[in-house]
Design an enzyme around this catalytic site. Structure first.
Site, short mmCIF file in Angstrom:
data_model
loop_
_atom_site.label_atom_id
_atom_site.label_comp_id
_atom_site.label_asym_id
_atom_site.label_seq_id
_atom_site.Cartn_x
_atom_site.Cartn_y
_atom_site.Cartn_z
N ALA A 65 0.87 -1.18 0.00
CA ALA A 65 0.00 0.00 0.00
C ALA A 65 0.91 1.23 0.00
CB ALA A 65 -0.88 -0.02 1.24
N GLY A 110 0.96 -5.13 0.88
CA GLY A 110 -0.16 -5.25 -0.06
C GLY A 110 0.24 -5.88 -1.39
N GLU A 113 0.03 -9.47 -0.70
CA GLU A 113 -1.40 -9.80 -0.53
C GLU A 113 -2.10 -9.87 -1.90
OE1 GLU A 113 -1.73 -6.64 2.52
OE2 GLU A 113 -2.69 -8.19 3.73
N GLU A 133 4.32 -5.08 7.38
CA GLU A 133 3.43 -4.08 8.00
C GLU A 133 3.77 -3.81 9.45
OE1 GLU A 133 2.48 -6.37 5.79
OE2 GLU A 133 0.76 -5.66 4.60
#
Ligand code: CO8
Length: 259
Positions: A65, A110, A113, A133
């Site tokens: 992200a 992300g 992911e 994270e």
């Protein structure tokens, strides 16, 4: 017509390239919306049987992200961003045609992911994987706490999530996260050659195979994802999240003090 994606189609295979190389293809909110738009249109495209996702540049698939965007989000804005990631990755996981992640470099946070939402992962020998994270004061919030244990088993997933450590492609292959490694030179061509096998299969049978395997993966119901969303939102109410992301931007080590 996309700002952050390139989409090409040849021989019944679509290639989606995420194109923000200056920030290692970080997935800001608008990129997620464009991914949804691309998949929604490829679903209806009879000329496409397989989708390949990759990142632009030689360094990264997707480094996560967008930390610049996340750094100062309030809880409700964070919730919107988190939900958009879940919606996008759920759409990919349920996409009625096979989706292959072609990991051409870093797949972090992300980015991993996203790769985990694909049917399987091919990678270059120099790729790096991780869910860092926790080093930013948050937890994986786009399905990682659910899909990583399914991919590599609970102990390895816990270690990767709790430590945030980044592993190399060889270890990722060894633990079953990656199906196969390829040299960086000619990587996409090699992935397309592998994907050609799927093009020759029945789309109906592929769709049904994916549906049945997904039924196994989803057997626990949506509770895990709901808890993940709530939990990552709580992180966004902490000082540690602000400190973790400020430290990344200032290129220093974070000092976590919340209790
Ligand atoms: N977001 C924004 N910018 C990024 C990101 C990112 N995730 N990753 C790298 N960049 C930027 C850097 O800030 C840098 O910009 P600048 O040139 O302006 O300084 C540029 O990309 C190049 O990166 P580096 O200089 O850091 O390159 P290095 O080769 O030194 O390091 C790394 C490469 C190791 C990949 C390093 O960039 C890194 O650690 N990146 C961050 C990785 C990370 O922590 N990812 C997880 C993010 S959190 C997440 O994904 C949560 C998802 C679900 C929750 C959603 C909640 C809302």
């Amino acid at each position: 017509s996309f700002n952050y994606l390139q989409v090409t189609t040849e021989e019944k295979m679509a290639v989606i390239t995420i194109n923000r190389p200056k920030v290692l293809n970080a997935l800001k909110y608008e990129v997620l919306l464009e991914l949804q738009e691309a998949f929604n249109s490829l679903r209806e495209d009879n000329e496409v049987k397989v989708v390949i996702i990759t990142g632009s540049g030689e360094k990264a698939f997707v480094a996560g992200a967008d930390i610049g965007v996340m750094a100062n989000l309030g809880p409700l804005e964070a919730q919107k961003y988190i939900r958009a990631g879940h919606e996008t990755f759920d759409l990919i996981a349920a996409f009625p045609k096979p989706v292959i992640a072609a990991v051409n470099g870093f797949a972090l946070g992300g980015g991993l992911e996203l790769a985990l939402a694909c049917d399987y992962i091919f990678a270059v020998e120099e790729a790096k994987f991780g869910l860092p994270e926790i080093t930013l004061g948050i937890i994986p919030g786009w399905g990682g706490t659910q899909r990583l244990p399914q991919a590599v088993g609970i102990g390895r997933a816990r270690e990767l999530v709790y430590t945030g450590k980044v592993i190399d492609a060889q270890e990722a292959e060894k633990i079953g996260l990656v199906n196969r490694l390829f040299p960086a030179d000619g990587f996409l061509t090699a992935v397309q050659a592998e994907a050609k096998t799927l093009v020759q299969r029945s789309l109906v049978a592929l769709n049904m195979a994916k549906t049945a395997i997904n039924a196994h993966l989803d057997a626990g119901g949506p509770a895990g994802k709901t808890v993940e969303i709530q939990s990552v939102c709580i992180c966004f109410a902490s000082n540690d999240q602000k400190e973790g992301m400020a430290a990344f931007q200032e290129k220093r080590k974070p000092k976590f003090t919340d209790s």
